[in-house]
Write an enzyme that holds these catalytic residues in place. Sequence first.
Site, PDB file in Angstrom:
ATOM      1  N   CYS A   1      -0.562   4.117   2.116  1.00  0.00           N
ATOM      2  CA  CYS A   1      -0.333   4.006   3.567  1.00  0.00           C
ATOM      3  C   CYS A   1       1.140   4.265   3.903  1.00  0.00           C
ATOM      4  CB  CYS A   1      -0.660   2.607   4.089  1.00  0.00           C
ATOM      5  SG  CYS A   1      -2.074   1.831   3.340  1.00  0.00           S
ATOM      6  N   ASP A   2       2.053   3.706   3.121  1.00  0.00           N
ATOM      7  CA  ASP A   2       3.459   3.668   3.538  1.00  0.00           C
ATOM      8  C   ASP A   2       4.384   4.565   2.713  1.00  0.00           C
ATOM      9  OD1 ASP A   2       2.668   1.782   5.372  1.00  0.00           O
ATOM     10  OD2 ASP A   2       3.142   0.084   4.066  1.00  0.00           O
TER      11      ASP A   2
ATOM     12  N   CYS B   1       0.824  -1.209   0.000  1.00  0.00           N
ATOM     13  CA  CYS B   1       0.000   0.000   0.000  1.00  0.00           C
ATOM     14  C   CYS B   1       0.863   1.267   0.000  1.00  0.00           C
ATOM     15  CB  CYS B   1      -0.925  -0.021   1.232  1.00  0.00           C
ATOM     16  SG  CYS B   1      -1.936   1.438   1.336  1.00  0.00           S
TER      17      CYS B   1
END
Length: 322
Positions: free
Chosen positions: A146-147, A143
Site C-alpha cells: 500500500c505505502d 503494508c
Amino acid sequence: MQVIKTDLVIIGAGPGGLSAALYAKRAGLDFEIVDKNMAGGQIINTDSIENYPGFKENISGYELARNLVEHCRKFDISVLDYFAIDSIGKTGKTEDGKSFGFKCEGDERLIRTNAIIIATGASPDRLNVEGEDEFIGRGISFCGTCDGILYRDKEVAVVGGGDTAIEEAIFLAKFAKKVYVVHRRNELRAAQILKDRAFNNKKIEFLWCCMIEKFLGKDKLERILLRNKNEDKTYEMEIDGVFEYIGWKPNSGLVKDLVKLDKRGSIITNFKMESSMPGIFAIGDVRNTPLRQVVTAVADGAIAAVYTDRYLYSLEHEESKG
Ligand code: NAP
C-alpha cells in the site's frame, strides 16, 4: 432491525471464507458470507504470490482475491461486505418455534443461524514502543504494497526476520534507495529462497541483533532509537519510514467466550475444523494452524464446509427424532 435466518454464517471473506462458501454452495447449504471490509482478505495487500499451486507466473494478491470473489459470483454467491458482526451469542427457540443455535448481531442486522465458520484471519502485531502510536500513518506502516510507493528513493527500515518481513523488504527495495532489515536475532526465520534473494539485493542491509526502542520526529517520523543487543548500545538513526512485520494476532475476539483458545488466542480446532463449541468451526489464520498460507486457508475452508454440512444434517435429524 433486519432479521436473517440461515443455516450457516461464514464470517470473513478471505481465501478461506470464500473457499468455504464455494463448498457450502456445492453442498446445497443456505448461508451468508459476511466481511467487515472488502471481500478478499489479507492477500489484497500482498504484492505477489508465487507459491499458490497452479499459478506458475506470479499473481498479485489483489488479483488472486478478485479471482476468488468472481469464482464465487459465478455460483451466485455474493459477499455481504462492509458488514461487521459485533457479537455472537447462543440462542434457543425463536418465536416461530424453530431453533437456531446462534445469533450474530451487528449494523442493524440480526442473523440467526445453526452453524458458524469463523474465517476472520489475523492482524499485525505491533512493537508497542514509545512514539509508535504517534507515527502510525506518518512514517510507520504495516503494508509495503500500500505505502511502498511513497518511499521512492528514500531510506526505510523493515522490522522482523520472518517470511513477511523479507518478502516486503525485497518489494520495498524496488522503490527505496535503501532498506534496512532490523532483526532481533542474527539469523532469519524466513524461507531459504527469500533469504537468498535478500542477501543478494544490494539495496538491503541487515541490522542484526537490533531492536527499535523509540520512534522520534516532529510532525512525521524522522529517526529511530535502536538498541544493539550484542554491544548493549543504543544509537539514533535517521529514517524516512518503518514497516513492521513482527507476526500476527488471531482475530478471535468475537468468540473468545464461546470456544477454547490457545495461549496466543488462536481458536483450537480438530482436523474437521470444529472448535470446542458444536456448530462453531474455524479456518485459516484465526485457528491454531501449523502453516499460515493461502493454500492452507483454502483447504481449511473446504474441510469446514463439508463438516458443517454433516453437522447440520445430524442436527436436523436429531431434531426431527426429538
Ligand atoms: P513470523 O514468521 O511470526 O515472523 C515474525 C518475525 O518478527 C520473526 O523474525 C520474529 O523474530 C520477529 N519478532 C516477533 N516479535 C518481535 C518483537 N517484539 N520485536 C522484534 N521482532 C519481533 O511472522 P510472518 O513473517 O508475518 O509470517 C507469518 C506466517 O505467514 C508464517 O507461517 C509464514 O511462513 C507465513 N508467510 C508465508 C509467506 C510465503 O510463503 N511466501 C509469506 C508471508 C508469510 P524471531 O525470528 O526472533 O522470533
